[in-house]
Design a protein around this motif. Structure first.
Motif, PDB file in Angstrom:
ATOM      1  N   ILE A 388      -0.433   3.482   8.619  1.00 57.00           N
ATOM      2  CA  ILE A 388      -0.788   2.534   7.572  1.00 57.00           C
ATOM      3  C   ILE A 388      -1.705   1.447   8.113  1.00 57.00           C
ATOM      4  O   ILE A 388      -2.664   1.030   7.455  1.00 57.00           O
ATOM      5  CB  ILE A 388       0.488   1.910   6.966  1.00 57.00           C
ATOM      6  CG1 ILE A 388       1.311   2.981   6.259  1.00 57.00           C
ATOM      7  CG2 ILE A 388       0.136   0.791   6.008  1.00 57.00           C
ATOM      8  CD1 ILE A 388       0.581   3.731   5.172  1.00 57.00           C
ATOM      9  N   SER A 389      -1.438   0.976   9.322  1.00 52.44           N
ATOM     10  CA  SER A 389      -2.260  -0.093   9.898  1.00 52.44           C
ATOM     11  C   SER A 389      -3.715   0.335  10.020  1.00 52.44           C
ATOM     12  O   SER A 389      -4.625  -0.486   9.831  1.00 52.44           O
ATOM     13  CB  SER A 389      -1.709  -0.502  11.268  1.00 52.44           C
ATOM     14  OG  SER A 389      -1.892   0.532  12.224  1.00 52.44           O
ATOM     15  N   VAL A 392      -5.256   0.046   6.536  1.00 51.71           N
ATOM     16  CA  VAL A 392      -5.399  -1.341   6.111  1.00 51.71           C
ATOM     17  C   VAL A 392      -6.541  -2.032   6.845  1.00 51.71           C
ATOM     18  O   VAL A 392      -7.315  -2.787   6.242  1.00 51.71           O
ATOM     19  CB  VAL A 392      -4.074  -2.095   6.319  1.00 51.71           C
ATOM     20  CG1 VAL A 392      -4.269  -3.595   6.089  1.00 51.71           C
ATOM     21  CG2 VAL A 392      -3.007  -1.556   5.376  1.00 51.71           C
ATOM     22  N   THR A 434      -0.371   4.253  -0.784  1.00 52.47           N
ATOM     23  CA  THR A 434      -0.761   2.999  -1.429  1.00 52.47           C
ATOM     24  C   THR A 434       0.394   2.002  -1.465  1.00 52.47           C
ATOM     25  O   THR A 434       0.187   0.802  -1.327  1.00 52.47           O
ATOM     26  CB  THR A 434      -1.272   3.254  -2.856  1.00 52.47           C
ATOM     27  OG1 THR A 434      -0.270   3.941  -3.617  1.00 52.47           O
ATOM     28  CG2 THR A 434      -2.532   4.085  -2.841  1.00 52.47           C
ATOM     29  N   CYS A 437       0.624   0.543   2.042  1.00 46.89           N
ATOM     30  CA  CYS A 437      -0.519  -0.353   2.246  1.00 46.89           C
ATOM     31  C   CYS A 437      -0.348  -1.626   1.424  1.00 46.89           C
ATOM     32  O   CYS A 437      -0.821  -2.700   1.802  1.00 46.89           O
ATOM     33  CB  CYS A 437      -1.827   0.336   1.846  1.00 46.89           C
ATOM     34  SG  CYS A 437      -2.426   1.576   3.019  1.00 46.89           S
TER      35      CYS A 437
END
Length: 517
Positions: A388-389, A392, A434, A437
Motif C-alpha cells: 500500500i505504501s 500511496v 482503495t 490506501c
C-alpha cells in the motif's frame, strides 16, 4: 503504579482477589437470573464472554465476598449455592468427530465423579441428562449450566459438511438435556460467536432466550464511552503524553480504532472492544490488538464458497432473521461476518425492518482487509502495508503513470480462479486496495455492477478514475468528461488528473489507460 488492567483474565475470582480493575456488569446478571432461566448471548471473540460466564459461576456458587462493592451486593439477599456445570469448548482443536466426543466425555466423567453415574446411560446425551438429575437430587438444589463458546466445533468445521453433520448430531443430543431436564435446571447460559439455526443444534433449544440484540443488554460485554471516561482517566492521560496528543485527540483516536460496535436496532451508544482498548491503554500505543489474536479462516472459506464481492460488505441490508441465525446449508457469509464482529449495525430501517451494516472501526476494517489481500492478490502475508505504501507514494508525488504500472503489475499476480467471475474479483481487489490506501489519502469510490468510479485526493492532487470492462480506456475518459465528474473541483487549487481505464477479461488485467491533465 496504575490500575491492574485485566487483559486476558477470565477468572472473576482471580480478578477480584488480585486487585484487577472490574467494570461492574453485575446489575445485568441480577436482572437475568431474576427475570428468566435460559439464555444465549452472541458476541465477537475477546469481548468478555468467558469472564461473564465465570462471574455467573461465582454468583451461583454463593461467593458473596467476591461481589463486595458491586451493584449486585445490594440487590441480592439470599446468595444460595447451586451445583454448577461449566463447560468450556473454546480451547480445543476440533478436527475430527472424536475430538468433540473426547472433550464432552472428559467433562461429563469429571462431574460423574461428584454426582454419580448410571451404566444404563449409554451415550453422551443420556449421561448428561442423568447427571443433571442426580446433581439436583443429591444437593436438593436445581442445577446451573454454563457453556462457553458452544459453537467452536461448528465454526472450525465450516466447509466440511460431513464433519459439521457429525458435530451437529453430537451437540443436539448433548444440549437436548437443557430441554428434557427443565425441572432440574435453575439457570442455563450459552455463549458463542454465532447462532447456528434451522437444521442445527438450536432447533431443539427453542426455550433459549437470545439476548444478543436486546437493548437492555447491549453493554453486558464490552466497554461504553461512559465507562471509558469514568474508569480510565489516568490511563488515557498517560497514552496522550506517550503519543504527544491532547486528551481530546486521544479519546478521538480510541473511538476511531476500537469503538463502534452496535448490537441492536435502537440508537444506543457504541461499545468498545475491551481487549483492544485495554491493550492500547496498558502499552500506551494505538495498534491492532484484536485482529492479531486470531485469523478468521472460516470467514475466508465462506467468502470463497459464496464468490462474494467485497465492496458489498459496506452496503449489506439484512433483516433480523438473517443476522440472528446461521444456516449451515447456506453459503451466505454475512451472518457469520456480522456475528464474528467484522461487521456491525450502522442503522435500521423501521419501515422495511432492515439493518444497515458496516465495519465497526478502523482496527477491524484495516486488519480484515490486510488479512484478505494475499488471498485476492497473491501478496505475501504481512506485506500488505508495504504494498500500500508504494501505491500511496505514487499518488502523493503525482506519478500517475507509475501508479498505473504498479496497479497493472499488482493485478497480474491475482489468482483469477473462475473465468466468469473475473469482473467480481477485480472489484474485490480494487476495494481492498482503495480501502487500505484510504487510510493515507482521501478516497471516494462506489461500485455499480461492472464499473468502479474512484476519486482520490492528496495534498497536491485530485485524481478521477473511471473503470470499464471489455470496452476502451478512451470511452472511460469520455464518460468522465461528458458526465462532468471534474466540475465539483473546478475551483480547487490542486492539480486535477483524469484517468480512463479498461480491464480486459481476455488478458485478465488492465489492457490500457489514458490520462488527461
Amino acid at each position: 503504579m496504575g490500575q491492574k488492567l485485566p487483559i486476558g483474565i477470565q477468572s472473576f475470582e482471580k480478578l477480584r482477589k488480585e486487585g484487577y480493575l472490574y467494570i461492574d456488569k453485575t446489575a445485568h446478571i441480577y436482572n437475568m437470573v431474576t427475570e428468566g432461566c435460559y439464555y444465549f448471548l452472541s458476541r465477537p471473540r475477546r469481548f468478555g464472554k468467558s469472564l461473564l460466564l465465570n462471574t455467573l459461576e461465582s454468583y451461583f456458587l454463593g461467593k458473596r465476598e467476591l461481589f463486595k462493592g458491586l451493584a449486585i451486593e445490594k440487590l441480592e439477599h439470599d446468595w444460595t449455592e447451586y451445583p454448577v456445570l461449566h463447560l468450556d469448548l473454546n480451547t480445543q482443536k476440533y478436527n475430527s468427530p472424536e475430538a468433540l466426543s473426547t472433550v464432552l466425555d472428559e467433562m461429563v466423567t469429571k462431574w460423574e465423579r461428584i454426582y454419580g453415574s448410571d451404566k444404563s446411560e449409554y451415550d453422551i446425551g443420556r449421561r448428561f441428562q442423568g447427571l443433571i438429575k442426580r446433581a439436583y437430587e443429591k444437593t436438593g438444589r436445581q442445577v446451573v449450566i454454563l457453556v462457553d463458546e458452544y459453537d467452536k466445533p461448528l465454526l472450525q468445521a465450516i466447509g466440511n459438511v460431513e464433519l459439521q453433520d457429525a458435530y451437529r448430531a453430537t451437540l443436539k443430543g448433548f444440549y437436548g438435556a437443557l430441554k428434557s431436564m427443565d425441572g432440574c435446571i435453575r439457570f442455563a447460559f450459552l455463549t458463542g460467536v454465532t447462532k447456528f439455526g434451522k437444521v442445527s443444534v438450536f432447533s431443539d433449544l427453542n426455550n433459549l432466550e437470545d439476548i444478543s440484540m436486546r437493548s437492555q443488554y447491549f453493554d453486558i460485554c464490552g466497554i461504553t464511552e461512559e465507562e471509558l471516561h469514568s474508569n480510565f482517566e489516568v490511563e488515557v492521560s498517560e497514552l496522550a503524553s506517550a503519543q504527544n496528543m491532547t486528551i481530546d485527540e486521544t479519546y478521538a483516536a480510541l473511538r476511531e480504532n476500537y469503538d463502534g460496535y452496535h448490537f441492536c436496532e435502537e440508537k444506543l451508544p457504541g461499545v468498545y472492544n475491551p481487549f483492544s482498548l485495554l491493550n492500547a491503554l496498558k502499552y500506551q500505543k494505538i495498534d491492532y490488538y484484536w485482529f492479531e489474536t486470531g485469523t478468521p479462516t472460516y470467514l475466508m472459506e465462506l467468502l470463497k464458497q459464496h464468490q462474494y464481492v467485497l465492496p458489498d460488505l459496506e452496503h449489506e441490508e439484512p433483516d433480523a432473521d438473517t443476522l440472528n441465525c446461521v444456516d449451515i446449508a447456506s453459503t451466505n457469509p454475512i451472518p457469520v461476518i456480522y456475528q464474528s464482529g467484522y461487521l456491525t449495525i450502522k442503522g435500521y430501517d423501521k419501515e422495511f425492518e432492515l439493518f444497515r451494516l458496516g465495519f465497526p472501526n478502523r482496527e477491524v476494517k484495516q486488519g480484515f482487509l490486510k488479512y484478505l489481500m494475499p488471498f485476492y492478490a497473491n501478496t505475501v502475508q504481512g506485506k500488505s502495508a508495504f504494498e500500500i505504501s508504494r501505491f500511496v507514494r505514487s499518488l502523493y508525488n503525482g506519478e500517475i503513470e507509475s501508479f498505473m504500472e504498479r496497479l497493472q503489475s499488482f493485478l497480474s499476480a491475482c489468482p483469477y480462479e473462475l473465468e466468469p467471475e473475473q469482473e467480481r474479483h477485480f472489484q474485490s481487489v480494487m476495494f481492498i486496495l482503495t480501502s487500505l490506501c484510504g487510510y493515507y489519502v482521501e478516497i471516494e469510490s462506489h461500485t455499480n455492477k461492472g464499473r468502479m468510479d474512484m476519486t482520490v485526493k492528496t495534498k497536491d492532487y485530485i485524481y478521477i478514475f473511471e473503470f470499464k470492462f471489455n470496452k476502451s480506456a478512451e470511452e472511460a475518459l469520455q464518460q468522465i468528461n461528458e458526465k462532468g465528474y471534474a466540475e465539483p473541483f473546478a475551483k480547487d487549487g490542486r492539480n486535477l488528473i483524469k484517468i480512463g481505464v479498461n480491464f480486459s477479461t481476455e488478458c485478465r488485467n488492465i489492457d490500457k489507460w489514458v490520462i488527461e491533465r
